[in-house]
Write a protein that holds these residues in place. Structure first.
Motif, mmCIF file in Angstrom:
data_model
loop_
_atom_site.group_PDB
_atom_site.id
_atom_site.type_symbol
_atom_site.label_atom_id
_atom_site.label_comp_id
_atom_site.label_asym_id
_atom_site.label_seq_id
_atom_site.Cartn_x
_atom_site.Cartn_y
_atom_site.Cartn_z
ATOM 1 N N UNK A 51 0.912 -1.213 0.033
ATOM 2 C CA UNK A 51 0.067 0.010 0.026
ATOM 3 C C UNK A 51 0.835 1.294 -0.017
ATOM 4 N N UNK A 52 0.436 2.110 -0.890
ATOM 5 C CA UNK A 52 1.204 3.523 -0.727
ATOM 6 C C UNK A 52 0.799 4.258 -1.904
ATOM 7 N N UNK A 53 1.379 5.604 -2.097
ATOM 8 C CA UNK A 53 0.872 6.292 -3.315
ATOM 9 C C UNK A 53 2.284 7.338 -3.600
ATOM 10 N N UNK A 54 2.596 7.179 -4.727
ATOM 11 C CA UNK A 54 3.809 7.735 -5.289
ATOM 12 C C UNK A 54 3.724 9.308 -5.286
ATOM 13 N N UNK A 55 2.469 9.451 -5.624
ATOM 14 C CA UNK A 55 2.100 11.247 -5.787
ATOM 15 C C UNK A 55 2.337 11.605 -4.612
ATOM 16 N N UNK A 56 1.944 11.249 -3.440
ATOM 17 C CA UNK A 56 2.078 12.052 -2.174
ATOM 18 C C UNK A 56 3.499 11.548 -1.325
ATOM 19 N N UNK A 57 3.969 10.400 -1.798
ATOM 20 C CA UNK A 57 5.120 9.547 -1.292
ATOM 21 C C UNK A 57 4.668 8.692 -0.253
ATOM 22 N N UNK A 58 3.356 8.630 0.170
ATOM 23 C CA UNK A 58 3.065 7.659 1.405
ATOM 24 C C UNK A 58 3.511 6.371 1.135
ATOM 25 N N UNK A 59 4.108 5.475 1.815
ATOM 26 C CA UNK A 59 4.485 4.351 1.906
ATOM 27 C C UNK A 59 5.702 4.095 0.828
ATOM 28 N N UNK A 60 6.128 4.860 0.422
ATOM 29 C CA UNK A 60 7.158 4.876 -0.879
ATOM 30 C C UNK A 60 8.508 4.286 -0.348
ATOM 31 N N UNK A 65 12.749 -0.306 -0.237
ATOM 32 C CA UNK A 65 13.661 -0.946 0.784
ATOM 33 C C UNK A 65 13.830 -2.403 0.306
ATOM 34 N N UNK A 66 15.107 -3.006 0.235
ATOM 35 C CA UNK A 66 15.361 -4.115 -0.314
ATOM 36 C C UNK A 66 15.110 -4.461 -2.023
ATOM 37 N N UNK A 67 14.875 -3.696 -2.723
ATOM 38 C CA UNK A 67 14.530 -3.724 -4.238
ATOM 39 C C UNK A 67 15.774 -3.622 -4.876
ATOM 40 N N UNK A 68 15.754 -4.610 -5.935
ATOM 41 C CA UNK A 68 17.153 -4.357 -6.722
ATOM 42 C C UNK A 68 16.695 -3.292 -8.089
ATOM 43 N N UNK A 69 15.441 -3.151 -8.563
ATOM 44 C CA UNK A 69 14.962 -2.264 -9.394
ATOM 45 C C UNK A 69 13.724 -1.830 -9.200
ATOM 46 N N UNK A 70 13.361 -0.733 -9.832
ATOM 47 C CA UNK A 70 11.955 0.033 -9.620
ATOM 48 C C UNK A 70 11.509 0.566 -11.070
ATOM 49 N N UNK A 71 10.368 0.113 -11.208
ATOM 50 C CA UNK A 71 9.673 0.461 -12.653
ATOM 51 C C UNK A 71 8.556 1.270 -12.222
ATOM 52 N N UNK A 72 8.591 2.722 -12.836
ATOM 53 C CA UNK A 72 7.634 3.458 -12.737
ATOM 54 C C UNK A 72 6.333 3.607 -13.913
ATOM 55 N N UNK A 73 5.382 2.975 -13.721
ATOM 56 C CA UNK A 73 4.544 3.001 -14.628
ATOM 57 C C UNK A 73 3.302 3.708 -14.462
ATOM 58 N N UNK A 74 3.065 4.455 -13.506
ATOM 59 C CA UNK A 74 2.002 5.268 -13.176
ATOM 60 C C UNK A 74 1.495 6.368 -14.000
ATOM 61 N N UNK A 98 13.486 10.226 -5.037
ATOM 62 C CA UNK A 98 14.134 10.529 -3.854
ATOM 63 C C UNK A 98 14.170 9.446 -2.751
ATOM 64 N N UNK A 99 13.174 8.458 -2.991
ATOM 65 C CA UNK A 99 13.159 7.394 -2.371
ATOM 66 C C UNK A 99 14.078 6.295 -2.704
ATOM 67 N N UNK A 100 14.311 6.225 -3.738
ATOM 68 C CA UNK A 100 15.461 5.256 -4.415
ATOM 69 C C UNK A 100 16.624 5.733 -3.990
ATOM 70 N N UNK A 101 16.997 7.082 -4.127
ATOM 71 C CA UNK A 101 18.317 7.485 -3.593
ATOM 72 C C UNK A 101 18.571 7.237 -2.137
ATOM 73 N N UNK A 102 17.637 7.490 -1.413
ATOM 74 C CA UNK A 102 17.871 7.246 -0.075
ATOM 75 C C UNK A 102 17.969 5.874 0.418
ATOM 76 N N UNK A 103 17.260 5.047 -0.330
ATOM 77 C CA UNK A 103 17.405 3.415 0.000
ATOM 78 C C UNK A 103 18.704 2.674 -0.867
ATOM 79 N N UNK A 104 19.103 3.687 -1.523
ATOM 80 C CA UNK A 104 20.169 3.004 -2.417
ATOM 81 C C UNK A 104 20.057 2.014 -3.478
#
Length: 300
Positions: A51-60, A65-74, A98-104
């Motif tokens: 659960x989360x919302x990229x538009x607001x950053x909630x749960x992002x 965390x722990x991901x090796x890749x992210x796909x932005x489709x929204x 921003x979330x990806x950079x913080x999480x590495x």
């Protein structure tokens, strides 16, 4: 590979989920409801819905965390309530970066749109262009995809817009101008396959790919195909552009308008590109529109 699909329960995301699972990846989706839609049910065994919302950053932050890749489709082609081009396309991308950079987390696949550019007059294309700029300015290992009109199970343009024009309660099928606008629609399966292959091809990092189909059509030819597939006997009537320019803004406030001013502006600009670079980078089936259209209309 642990892959987070932001927008993974949507149209392209549901197809990409199937492809990634078949390739042995572990798939997570992020959405506001944290559950599969009808598009995904039956093909999401083992997928974890967050659960989360990229538009607001909630749960992002927690999701990446722990991901090796992210796909932005929204994305959205029509603004609805609080879901605007700015919040969904631009703010969502900014928050994700921003979330990806913080999480590495370094690897990002971003879905833009063919035709995205500044100065087009289309708020959708302008937002897509701004999001691309944010991605390119980041320090991430990004790949940008710019698909043309996407056809396949659950699509919007053929399953709603063109179908609506053919089945409108009119004695004719309205055609925008002379219908010469060129399009090169691409099958959703090829779009999903290109994304999946990019995860396995380091040479795609820092590249932008235009995803198009094997054949170019004019808008008039697309209407003819749709007319035939739906069994319509109504004639196609060209509507002069000056009349369309007046009518579309008047129809836009209606709750079920067949086309918005932004969609109309994009339609007039056409949507096509050279398939050569795409073919050089990826091995795709390049399924034809004619092969899929009857099933698209039945499923829709």
């Amino acid at each position: 590979m642990n892959v987070l699909l932001i927008g993974g329960t949507g149209y392209v995301g549901s197809h990409l989920t199937r492809v990634l699972l078949a390739r042995g990846h572990t798939v997570y989706t992020l959405s506001r409801k944290a559950r599969p839609t009808e598009r995904v049910r039956g093909a999401d065994q083992g997928v974890r819905h967050l659960r989360g919302d990229a538009a607001t950053g909630e749960g992002l932050g927690e999701a990446v965390e722990g991901m090796e890749a992210v796909v932005y489709l929204v994305a959205l082609i029509r603004e609805r309530g609080g879901q605007t081009f700015q919040t969904t396309i631009v703010d969502g991308v900014r928050n994700t970066l921003a979330a990806m950079q913080r999480a590495g987390v370094g690897r990002l696949l971003h879905m833009s749109a063919l035709g995205a550019a500044r100065g087009t007059g289309s708020r959708y294309f302008e937002a897509k262009a701004e999001a691309e700029e944010l991605v390119r300015a980041s320090s991430l290992e990004w790949t940008i995809f710019r698909p043309s009109l996407i056809f396949g199970e659950g699509d919007d343009f053929f399953g709603r817009v063109l179908k609506g024009l053919v089945r409108a309660p009119l004695p004719f099928i309205p055609q925008v101008g002379d219908g010469h606008f060129p399009f090169r629609p691409v099958w959703v399966g090829d779009v999903a396959e290109a994304f999946a292959q990019a995860l396995e091809k380091p040479q795609t990092i820092g590249q932008t790919y235009e995803l198009v189909g094997p054949k170019e059509y004019s808008f008039h030819q697309l209407l003819l195909l749709m007319k035939q597939a739906l069994g319509s006997r109504k004639p196609i009537l060209p509507i002069p552009l000056f009349l369309m320019d007046l009518a579309v803004p008047l129809m836009s406030p209606l709750p079920f308008t067949p086309i918005t001013p932004d969609e109309y502006r994009m339609l007039k600009s056409g949507n096509t590109a050279d398939p050569g670079p795409m073919r050089a980078a990826f091995k795709l089936e390049e399924r034809s529109l004619e092969a899929e259209l009857p099933a698209i209309l039945v499923r829709r």
